[in-house]
Design an enzyme around this catalytic site. Structure first.
Site, PDB file in Angstrom:
ATOM      1  CB  CYS A  63      18.585  35.671  40.261  1.00  0.00           C
ATOM      2  SG  CYS A  63      18.548  34.312  41.450  1.00  0.00           S
ATOM      3  CB  CYS A 152      23.545  31.001  41.965  1.00  0.00           C
ATOM      4  SG  CYS A 152      24.522  32.365  42.652  1.00  0.00           S
ATOM      5  CD  GLN A 252      41.982  37.890  44.156  1.00  0.00           C
ATOM      6  OE1 GLN A 252      40.867  38.395  44.273  1.00  0.00           O
ATOM      7  NE2 GLN A 252      43.031  38.328  44.837  1.00  0.00           N
ATOM      8  CG  PHE A 279      49.158  41.112  53.076  1.00  0.00           C
ATOM      9  CD1 PHE A 279      48.734  40.830  54.369  1.00  0.00           C
ATOM     10  CD2 PHE A 279      49.773  42.332  52.838  1.00  0.00           C
ATOM     11  CE1 PHE A 279      48.915  41.759  55.393  1.00  0.00           C
ATOM     12  CE2 PHE A 279      49.956  43.265  53.845  1.00  0.00           C
ATOM     13  CZ  PHE A 279      49.530  42.978  55.130  1.00  0.00           C
ATOM     14  CD  GLU A 299      49.123  34.470  53.431  1.00  0.00           C
ATOM     15  OE1 GLU A 299      48.283  34.233  54.309  1.00  0.00           O
ATOM     16  OE2 GLU A 299      49.030  35.431  52.639  1.00  0.00           O
ATOM     17  CB  CYS A 373      38.894  43.241  48.616  1.00  0.00           C
ATOM     18  SG  CYS A 373      39.362  42.958  50.340  1.00  0.00           S
TER      19      CYS A 373
END
Length: 415
Positions: A63, A152, A252, A279, A299, A373
């Protein structure tokens, strides 16, 4: 501020090269292990002046906005485009291994499930109106300066090909020179643009609506969670279950990573008849699991719960799905509640699920799938469970944020 020549020893957790000096470690972006570099040093921060001896693992970044010589500035979206695939993949896997080891956990960690250019279906841009143009891109590394992008390589062609359209809509909505945020999600029906940090007058609202209606490929535009215009209802497919995410909902970032996570979770849940998904978001796992098991999805976001519930009620062939709005940080599911389930899945934000894991540890649930994550908080959460007698049966790192220092992980446990 001083200058000096150093040899890079390793990659740090953020993807910076780390050099050992008499004054302590120095962190230098865009450098690789084994390289000899000239740096400008301010305390522990090094800025690359010149590359004296390059690593054989150094490659040409794909890039033009990447690195110290990036066009329009040093884009903060990526940190490791200059690393070979082999070095980069090992770095990502080692983030998980090192985090687990710090908690005394040494399970076998599987090979990294890799990400590919163009996979990203969700991108968060910063924008600002100037006298000449609408800047749209990512913040420069360690700065509020916006690097306006023309390409990108990590982001889907469906988003990149419509950067001009996104700029046009943003220009119609921007009323000042203050920066604002646009989260763009590519859905099955078109782009979903969620604006934050703007105030919209009635004339601007009409101008924005006109701009959207004059373009193809835009499903919805929202501002601070409220719909401005919705030519088409955004739709995401979870293996045959269609969900319409609310404005700005968490999804996601890539479909391949989501599919990989779901495959691992479903394989572990196996023939469980009652599953709790904690969650749960808009149902990434719950709605897939419901093909074979009764699911209770929990949630904290009310709109996500409603989207999940609507999808479950309007899809044939699913086992019963119940959806509960509940802040699991303040009010975790208690051990006694969890005893009703054969398996539990949890996928918390970066802060992890410490309080919830203490209840899981006391529940005796036979199978747990932990999706994370953040390797650091995952390691903490897994240590809580293993201390209660759970056995880690699998750990799989998954690359979702290409050329960054972020890594997803699915860990499976049994008791």
């Amino acid at each position: 501020m001083s200058t000096g020549t150093v040899t890079i020893d390793r990659l740090g957790a953020q993807g910076d090269g780390v050099a050992r000096t008499e004054a302590g470690p120095v962190f230098a972006p865009f450098t690789l292990p084994g390289e000899t570099v000239s740096l400008a040093v301010n305390k522990a921060n090094g800025t690359l002046i010149s590359l004296k001896e390059a690593s054989p693992e150094r490659v040409e970044p794909p890039c033009r906005h990447f690195g110290p010589d990036g066009v329009n500035g040093t884009c903060g979206g990526c940190t490791l485009q200059h690393a070979s695939d082999a070095l980069y993949h090992a770095f990502k896997r080692n983030l998980v291994i090192d985090a687990l080891r710090s908690k005394g956990l040494t399970p076998e960690v599987g090979a990294l499930i890799i990400a590919r250019p163009g996979d990203r279906r969700r991108a968060a841009f910063t924008a600002r109106r100037t006298e000449k143009e609408l800047l749209l891109g990512y913040n420069q590394m360690q700065s509020h300066h916006i690097v306006s992008i023309g390409e990108c390589p990590i982001t889907s062609p469906g988003i990149v090909s419509r950067l001009a359209t996104i700029r046009k809509i943003a220009a119609a909505m921007a009323s000042s020179a203050e920066p604002f945020r646009i989260t763009v999600l590519e859905t099955d029906t078109g782009l979903d643009l969620a604006f934050e940090g703007l105030k919209l007058s009635d004339p601007q609202r009409r101008s924005a609506v006109d701009a959207v209606l004059g373009e193809r490929g835009i499903a919805r535009v929202s501002l601070n969670g409220e719909i401005v215009v919705e030519p088409l209802k955004p739709a995401i497919d979870f293996d045959g279950v269609t969900v319409s995410p609310p404005p700005g909902a968490f999804t996601q970032a890539t479909r391949p990573a989501e599919d990989a996570m779901a495959k691992l979770v479903l394989a572990h849940v196996g023939k469980a008849k009652r599953v709790a998904d904690l969650f749960a978001g808009i149902g990434t796992f719950a709605l897939r699991i419901a093909r074979t098991a009764r699911v209770h999805a929990v949630e904290g976001d009310d709109r996500a719960v409603k989207a999940l519930d609507f999808a479950a009620r309007n899809t044939q062939g699913l086992k019963p799905v119940t959806a509960e709005k509940r802040d699991l940080f303040r009010r975790p599911m208690m051990a006694q509640e969890l005893k009703a389930f054969d398996a539990v899945v949890f996928d918390p934000p970066r802060a992890g699920a410490e309080t919830q894991c203490h209840e899981l540890a006391r529940s005796g649930v036979k199978k747990i799938a932990a999706v994370s994550c953040n390797p650091v908080t995952l390691a903490r959460d897994l240590s809580i469970l293993t201390a209660a007698g759970y056995r880690i049966t699998g750990v799989t790192p998954i690359d979702q944020f290409l050329w960054s220092a972020h890594v997803e992980t699915v860990a499976t446990l049994e008791k």
